[in-house]
Every structure is written in structure tokens, then in C-alpha cells.
Write a protein that holds these residues in place. Structure first.
Motif, PDB file in Angstrom:
ATOM      1  N   MET A  26      39.797  34.803  32.450  1.00  0.00           N
ATOM      2  CA  MET A  26      39.138  35.836  32.082  1.00  0.00           C
ATOM      3  C   MET A  26      38.501  35.032  31.099  1.00  0.00           C
ATOM      4  O   MET A  26      36.780  35.249  30.626  1.00  0.00           O
ATOM      5  CB  MET A  26      39.605  38.225  31.352  1.00  0.00           C
ATOM      6  CG  MET A  26      39.968  38.264  32.424  1.00  0.00           C
ATOM      7  SD  MET A  26      41.361  39.501  32.193  1.00  0.00           S
ATOM      8  CE  MET A  26      39.288  41.200  31.870  1.00  0.00           C
ATOM      9  N   VAL A  27      38.947  34.505  29.470  1.00  0.00           N
ATOM     10  CA  VAL A  27      38.273  34.243  28.956  1.00  0.00           C
ATOM     11  C   VAL A  27      37.133  32.850  29.410  1.00  0.00           C
ATOM     12  O   VAL A  27      35.966  33.097  28.979  1.00  0.00           O
ATOM     13  CB  VAL A  27      39.429  33.561  27.677  1.00  0.00           C
ATOM     14  CG1 VAL A  27      38.750  32.874  26.682  1.00  0.00           C
ATOM     15  CG2 VAL A  27      39.789  34.993  27.043  1.00  0.00           C
ATOM     16  N   GLU A  28      37.867  32.273  30.241  1.00  0.00           N
ATOM     17  CA  GLU A  28      36.892  30.691  31.215  1.00  0.00           C
ATOM     18  C   GLU A  28      35.713  31.257  31.606  1.00  0.00           C
ATOM     19  O   GLU A  28      34.481  30.612  32.041  1.00  0.00           O
ATOM     20  CB  GLU A  28      38.154  29.715  31.910  1.00  0.00           C
ATOM     21  CG  GLU A  28      39.094  29.245  31.064  1.00  0.00           C
ATOM     22  CD  GLU A  28      40.395  28.500  32.338  1.00  0.00           C
ATOM     23  OE1 GLU A  28      40.334  27.603  31.691  1.00  0.00           O
ATOM     24  OE2 GLU A  28      39.790  29.318  33.158  1.00  0.00           O
ATOM     25  N   GLU A  29      36.278  33.058  31.953  1.00  0.00           N
ATOM     26  CA  GLU A  29      34.384  32.746  33.015  1.00  0.00           C
ATOM     27  C   GLU A  29      33.814  33.955  32.138  1.00  0.00           C
ATOM     28  O   GLU A  29      32.777  34.314  32.271  1.00  0.00           O
ATOM     29  CB  GLU A  29      35.027  34.105  33.968  1.00  0.00           C
ATOM     30  CG  GLU A  29      36.115  33.160  35.260  1.00  0.00           C
ATOM     31  CD  GLU A  29      37.074  34.571  36.131  1.00  0.00           C
ATOM     32  OE1 GLU A  29      37.001  35.657  35.945  1.00  0.00           O
ATOM     33  OE2 GLU A  29      37.954  33.968  37.152  1.00  0.00           O
ATOM     34  N   GLY A  30      34.373  33.764  31.003  1.00  0.00           N
ATOM     35  CA  GLY A  30      33.298  34.644  29.831  1.00  0.00           C
ATOM     36  C   GLY A  30      33.689  36.307  29.767  1.00  0.00           C
ATOM     37  O   GLY A  30      31.589  36.814  29.913  1.00  0.00           O
ATOM     38  N   ARG A  31      34.404  36.155  30.332  1.00  0.00           N
ATOM     39  CA  ARG A  31      34.412  37.764  30.770  1.00  0.00           C
ATOM     40  C   ARG A  31      33.589  38.637  29.531  1.00  0.00           C
ATOM     41  O   ARG A  31      34.952  38.101  28.214  1.00  0.00           O
ATOM     42  CB  ARG A  31      35.525  38.736  31.561  1.00  0.00           C
ATOM     43  CG  ARG A  31      35.492  37.361  32.683  1.00  0.00           C
ATOM     44  CD  ARG A  31      35.110  38.308  33.975  1.00  0.00           C
ATOM     45  NE  ARG A  31      35.678  40.397  34.297  1.00  0.00           N
ATOM     46  CZ  ARG A  31      36.335  40.168  34.838  1.00  0.00           C
ATOM     47  NH1 ARG A  31      37.346  39.387  35.519  1.00  0.00           N
ATOM     48  NH2 ARG A  31      37.801  41.335  35.050  1.00  0.00           N
ATOM     49  N   ASP A  32      33.950  40.598  29.735  1.00  0.00           N
ATOM     50  CA  ASP A  32      33.477  40.960  28.160  1.00  0.00           C
ATOM     51  C   ASP A  32      34.958  41.640  27.609  1.00  0.00           C
ATOM     52  O   ASP A  32      36.042  41.126  27.923  1.00  0.00           O
ATOM     53  CB  ASP A  32      33.628  42.838  29.362  1.00  0.00           C
ATOM     54  CG  ASP A  32      32.901  43.585  28.163  1.00  0.00           C
ATOM     55  OD1 ASP A  32      31.788  43.342  27.367  1.00  0.00           O
ATOM     56  OD2 ASP A  32      34.090  44.672  28.434  1.00  0.00           O
ATOM     57  N   GLY A  33      34.597  41.693  26.584  1.00  0.00           N
ATOM     58  CA  GLY A  33      35.715  41.458  25.561  1.00  0.00           C
ATOM     59  C   GLY A  33      36.654  42.772  25.609  1.00  0.00           C
ATOM     60  O   GLY A  33      38.150  42.327  25.521  1.00  0.00           O
ATOM     61  N   LEU A  34      36.303  43.304  25.673  1.00  0.00           N
ATOM     62  CA  LEU A  34      37.049  44.695  26.063  1.00  0.00           C
ATOM     63  C   LEU A  34      37.977  44.274  26.762  1.00  0.00           C
ATOM     64  O   LEU A  34      39.546  44.782  27.122  1.00  0.00           O
ATOM     65  CB  LEU A  34      36.246  45.923  26.497  1.00  0.00           C
ATOM     66  CG  LEU A  34      36.536  47.594  26.697  1.00  0.00           C
ATOM     67  CD1 LEU A  34      37.754  47.326  25.252  1.00  0.00           C
ATOM     68  CD2 LEU A  34      36.185  48.300  26.736  1.00  0.00           C
ATOM     69  N   ASP A  35      37.426  43.948  28.520  1.00  0.00           N
ATOM     70  CA  ASP A  35      38.394  43.555  29.365  1.00  0.00           C
ATOM     71  C   ASP A  35      39.357  42.879  29.174  1.00  0.00           C
ATOM     72  O   ASP A  35      40.748  42.942  29.375  1.00  0.00           O
ATOM     73  CB  ASP A  35      37.389  42.805  30.379  1.00  0.00           C
ATOM     74  CG  ASP A  35      36.742  44.160  31.108  1.00  0.00           C
ATOM     75  OD1 ASP A  35      36.777  45.340  31.000  1.00  0.00           O
ATOM     76  OD2 ASP A  35      35.400  43.547  31.527  1.00  0.00           O
ATOM     77  N   ILE A  36      38.751  41.843  28.356  1.00  0.00           N
ATOM     78  CA  ILE A  36      39.617  40.992  27.718  1.00  0.00           C
ATOM     79  C   ILE A  36      41.036  41.453  26.837  1.00  0.00           C
ATOM     80  O   ILE A  36      42.059  41.055  26.634  1.00  0.00           O
ATOM     81  CB  ILE A  36      39.010  39.353  27.285  1.00  0.00           C
ATOM     82  CG1 ILE A  36      38.140  38.978  27.964  1.00  0.00           C
ATOM     83  CG2 ILE A  36      40.954  38.566  26.827  1.00  0.00           C
ATOM     84  CD1 ILE A  36      37.444  37.733  27.291  1.00  0.00           C
ATOM     85  N   ALA A  37      40.682  42.440  26.290  1.00  0.00           N
ATOM     86  CA  ALA A  37      41.626  42.409  25.280  1.00  0.00           C
ATOM     87  C   ALA A  37      42.613  43.822  26.017  1.00  0.00           C
ATOM     88  O   ALA A  37      43.523  43.485  25.249  1.00  0.00           O
ATOM     89  CB  ALA A  37      41.275  43.553  24.262  1.00  0.00           C
ATOM     90  N   GLN A  38      42.215  44.224  26.539  1.00  0.00           N
ATOM     91  CA  GLN A  38      42.528  45.384  27.703  1.00  0.00           C
ATOM     92  C   GLN A  38      43.560  44.783  28.489  1.00  0.00           C
ATOM     93  O   GLN A  38      45.291  44.691  28.454  1.00  0.00           O
ATOM     94  CB  GLN A  38      42.423  45.630  28.814  1.00  0.00           C
ATOM     95  CG  GLN A  38      41.440  47.323  28.299  1.00  0.00           C
ATOM     96  CD  GLN A  38      40.291  47.950  28.843  1.00  0.00           C
ATOM     97  OE1 GLN A  38      40.488  47.585  30.233  1.00  0.00           O
ATOM     98  NE2 GLN A  38      40.569  48.806  28.528  1.00  0.00           N
ATOM     99  N   GLN A  39      43.819  43.056  29.040  1.00  0.00           N
ATOM    100  CA  GLN A  39      44.400  42.254  29.927  1.00  0.00           C
ATOM    101  C   GLN A  39      45.752  41.671  28.447  1.00  0.00           C
ATOM    102  O   GLN A  39      46.649  41.513  29.099  1.00  0.00           O
ATOM    103  CB  GLN A  39      44.244  41.365  30.177  1.00  0.00           C
ATOM    104  CG  GLN A  39      44.309  40.329  31.319  1.00  0.00           C
ATOM    105  CD  GLN A  39      45.508  41.526  32.481  1.00  0.00           C
ATOM    106  OE1 GLN A  39      44.356  42.462  33.140  1.00  0.00           O
ATOM    107  NE2 GLN A  39      46.166  41.160  33.325  1.00  0.00           N
ATOM    108  N   MET A  40      45.192  41.640  27.597  1.00  0.00           N
ATOM    109  CA  MET A  40      45.787  41.097  26.012  1.00  0.00           C
ATOM    110  C   MET A  40      47.016  42.326  26.438  1.00  0.00           C
ATOM    111  O   MET A  40      47.847  41.837  25.913  1.00  0.00           O
ATOM    112  CB  MET A  40      45.073  40.800  25.154  1.00  0.00           C
ATOM    113  CG  MET A  40      44.651  39.129  25.111  1.00  0.00           C
ATOM    114  SD  MET A  40      43.238  38.556  23.872  1.00  0.00           S
ATOM    115  CE  MET A  40      43.218  37.976  23.543  1.00  0.00           C
TER     116      MET A  40
END
Length: 88
Positions: A26-40
Motif C-alpha cells: 500500500m505504501v509503495e502504491e501511494g495509497r491513502d494514509g487512513l487505509d494504511i493506518a488501518q492495515q497497520m
């Protein structure tokens, strides 16, 4: 059974590994921070659950190793201990 062979611990660690791989992608793809935080958060939760499972397994394994089978009243007390340990 050793901790290394415990299927519950391995399952939880593999779940964390899968979630972490998703975070990296997700980080490599430049996805939204909210989505990344949820996955973290999913990674953290999977690791926490794996840690709890390992600690309880460790207690059960070594307690039985030291004492042998426990009488029913001691098993009840141990069950209470296991229940409260979920809040660690």
C-alpha cells in the motif's frame, strides 16, 4: 509441544506477516494514509494476539511440566488467570 510448533502461534504470526506485506504494498502504491493506518493496526493486533497466545501456551506448558496434571480446583483457578491475562 514447543512454541515453535504451536499451530495457533504460527497462524497468528503468518496473519501478521500477510498484513505487513499489505502495508508495504500500500505504501509503495501511494495509497491513502487512513487505509494504511488501518492495515497497520491489523498488523499490531495480529502480533498482540500471537504474543498472548505464546505467553499463555508458555505458562501452561511449563506449569504442567513442573507440577504434572493439576487437580480440578487448580484448573479452575488457572482458567481465571488465563481469562484476566487477556487484558495484558
Amino acid at each position: 509441544m514447543s512454541h515453535a510448533n504451536n499451530p495457533d502461534i504460527l497462524k497468528r504470526l503468518k496473519r501478521a506477516q500477510g498484513h505487513l506485506a499489505s502495508v508495504i504494498r500500500m505504501v509503495e502504491e501511494g495509497r491513502d494514509g487512513l487505509d494504511i493506518a488501518q492495515q497497520m493496526q491489523a498488523v499490531i493486533r495480529a502480533l498482540e494476539n500471537g504474543k498472548k497466545t505464546m505467553i499463555l501456551h508458555h505458562i501452561d506448558h511449563h506449569l504442567t511440566e513442573m507440577t504434572g496434571p493439576l487437580p480440578p480446583e487448580m484448573e479452575e483457578e488457572l482458567a481465571k488467570f488465563r481469562e484476566i491475562a487477556k487484558y495484558l
